[in-house]
Design an enzyme around this catalytic site. Structure first.
Site, PDB file in Angstrom:
ATOM      1  N   CYS A  90      -8.829  21.680  31.664  1.00  0.00           N
ATOM      2  CA  CYS A  90      -9.910  22.642  31.874  1.00  0.00           C
ATOM      3  C   CYS A  90     -11.220  21.918  32.194  1.00  0.00           C
ATOM      4  O   CYS A  90     -11.627  21.020  31.447  1.00  0.00           O
ATOM      5  CB  CYS A  90     -10.086  23.516  30.643  1.00  0.00           C
ATOM      6  N   HIS A 161      -1.052  19.592  36.713  1.00  0.00           N
ATOM      7  CA  HIS A 161      -1.740  20.493  37.635  1.00  0.00           C
ATOM      8  C   HIS A 161      -2.136  19.630  38.830  1.00  0.00           C
ATOM      9  O   HIS A 161      -2.999  18.759  38.713  1.00  0.00           O
ATOM     10  CB  HIS A 161      -2.969  21.111  36.972  1.00  0.00           C
ATOM     11  N   GLY A 203      -0.734  26.624  42.437  1.00  0.00           N
ATOM     12  CA  GLY A 203      -0.487  27.239  43.735  1.00  0.00           C
ATOM     13  C   GLY A 203       0.933  27.682  43.999  1.00  0.00           C
ATOM     14  O   GLY A 203       1.251  28.062  45.134  1.00  0.00           O
ATOM     15  N   ARG A 224      -1.516  32.063  38.122  1.00  0.00           N
ATOM     16  CA  ARG A 224      -2.081  33.364  38.481  1.00  0.00           C
ATOM     17  C   ARG A 224      -1.080  34.304  39.136  1.00  0.00           C
ATOM     18  O   ARG A 224      -1.125  35.518  38.935  1.00  0.00           O
ATOM     19  CB  ARG A 224      -3.282  33.163  39.406  1.00  0.00           C
TER      20      ARG A 224
END
Length: 330
Positions: A90, A161, A203, A224
């Site tokens: 983060c 990530h 992604g 997401r």
């Protein structure tokens, strides 16, 4: 760890996780990030409560003090979580000020101390979720040093990530889109650490993509897309985990969630706190826009009950929207 849904602040709370579990029996679910301070000085029940059906379930911790991380890992294990994950990804200012998140990539030794301290007190897996670099410190050599330190400390898996993070100049939201995805880095890292379980995040939008990554990596984490279009998980049990049972039906999932919502309403949970997570249930289906509008307009009303989510209400909302569109086109 073949397939998981990423920890997402303000999104993957217990209501969201219950909903996603109705769609996939096997996908690993993650909590929102919980700071060590929130657990040590705050309300553990509020932060850690979950329904037993949410398993397999991982707790993501934010922190950098090895003793505090160990203490909170033990708390998480005692609550029944199946994995404890360290947030090293983060990039927000608030997280940096607390000395955790992506800024810890600059301190591989400290993260390794946290891993070791946590491993010393729990028997469940301890994992690390990281970026591929921060700011101008994005050389592959530094990434190898970071991952190597965690592997040596006993880390059970690394989730990569596949973007670097800019700690200044980009917002957390921009950090999810602007730095380019570098899947090649994650794949190279796996080749250099063949014995360390490794997953890729960033992604990924389809199970086809996930299946392709699983030919070279141990796991795939979807973020997401799994929240906004949760039905992509409906075929995950069969395609990723080899479970031959029939996939769920959207309306059966809705019925099951309504029963859950009824129990939660009786405990005082507002409908809107739960219903916001199911806006994407009918994504790309006829009436999806009416469904989202129905929830958005009705669930926040005082005293709103599960009738807002019923199939009859969906049909009525669709009919009203179709009539509205017809009048607008006339």
């Amino acid at each position: 760890m073949k397939l998981s849904v990423a920890p997402m602040l303000d999104w993957t709370d217990r209501h969201c996780r219950y909903f996603l579990r109705l769609i996939s029996r096997h996908t690993l679910l993650y909590s929102e990030m919980v700071t060590t301070g929130a657990l040590i000085h705050g309300d553990c029940e509020r932060h850690l409560r979950f329904d037993p059906t949410e398993h397999p379930l991982a707790l993501q911790l934010g922190g950098s003090d090895p003793a505090d991380m160990a203490r909170c890992a033990q708390i998480g294990a005692d609550w029944g979580y199946d994995e404890i994950n360290i947030n090293v990804g983060c990039p927000s200012d608030r997280v940096q000020n607390g000395r955790f998140g992506a800024c810890l990539m600059a301190e591989p030794g400290l993260v390794a101390e946290c891993v070791k301290a946590m491993k010393d007190v729990v028997s469940i897996p301890v994992t690390v979720k990281t970026r591929i670099g921060i700011d101008d410190r994005d050389s592959y050599e530094e990434l190898v040093d970071f991952v190597g330190a965690q592997a040596e400390a006993g880390c059970d898996a690394v989730i990569v990530h596949a973007r670097k993070a800019w700690l200044s100049g980009l917002s957390p939201r921009e950090n999810r889109d602007i730095p380019p995805l570098r899947y090649d880095v994650a794949l190279r890292l796996k080749r250099d650490f063949p014995d360390l379980p490794m997953a890729v995040n960033g992604g990924i939008k389809t199970l086809d993509e996930a299946a392709e990554f699983l030919t070279q990596l141990d796991g795939v984490m979807i973020g997401r897309e799994a929240y906004q279009n949760p039905w992509i998980l409906a075929e995950a049990d069969r395609r990723i985990f080899g479970d031959d049972r029939a996939p769920p039906d959207r309306f059966q999932v809705l019925d099951d969630f309504i029963r859950y919502a009824e129990r939660e309403l009786a405990r005082g949970t507002p409908l809107a706190a739960m219903s916001r997570h199911i806006l994407g249930l009918f994504q790309a289906q006829p009436g999806a826009r009416a469904w989202r509008r129905q929830i958005s307009e009705q669930a926040h009303r005082k005293g709103a009950g599960v009738d807002v989510l019923s199939a009859d209400c969906i049909s009525l909302a669709c009919a009203r929207m179709a009539e509205r569109d017809r009048l607008e086109d006339a």
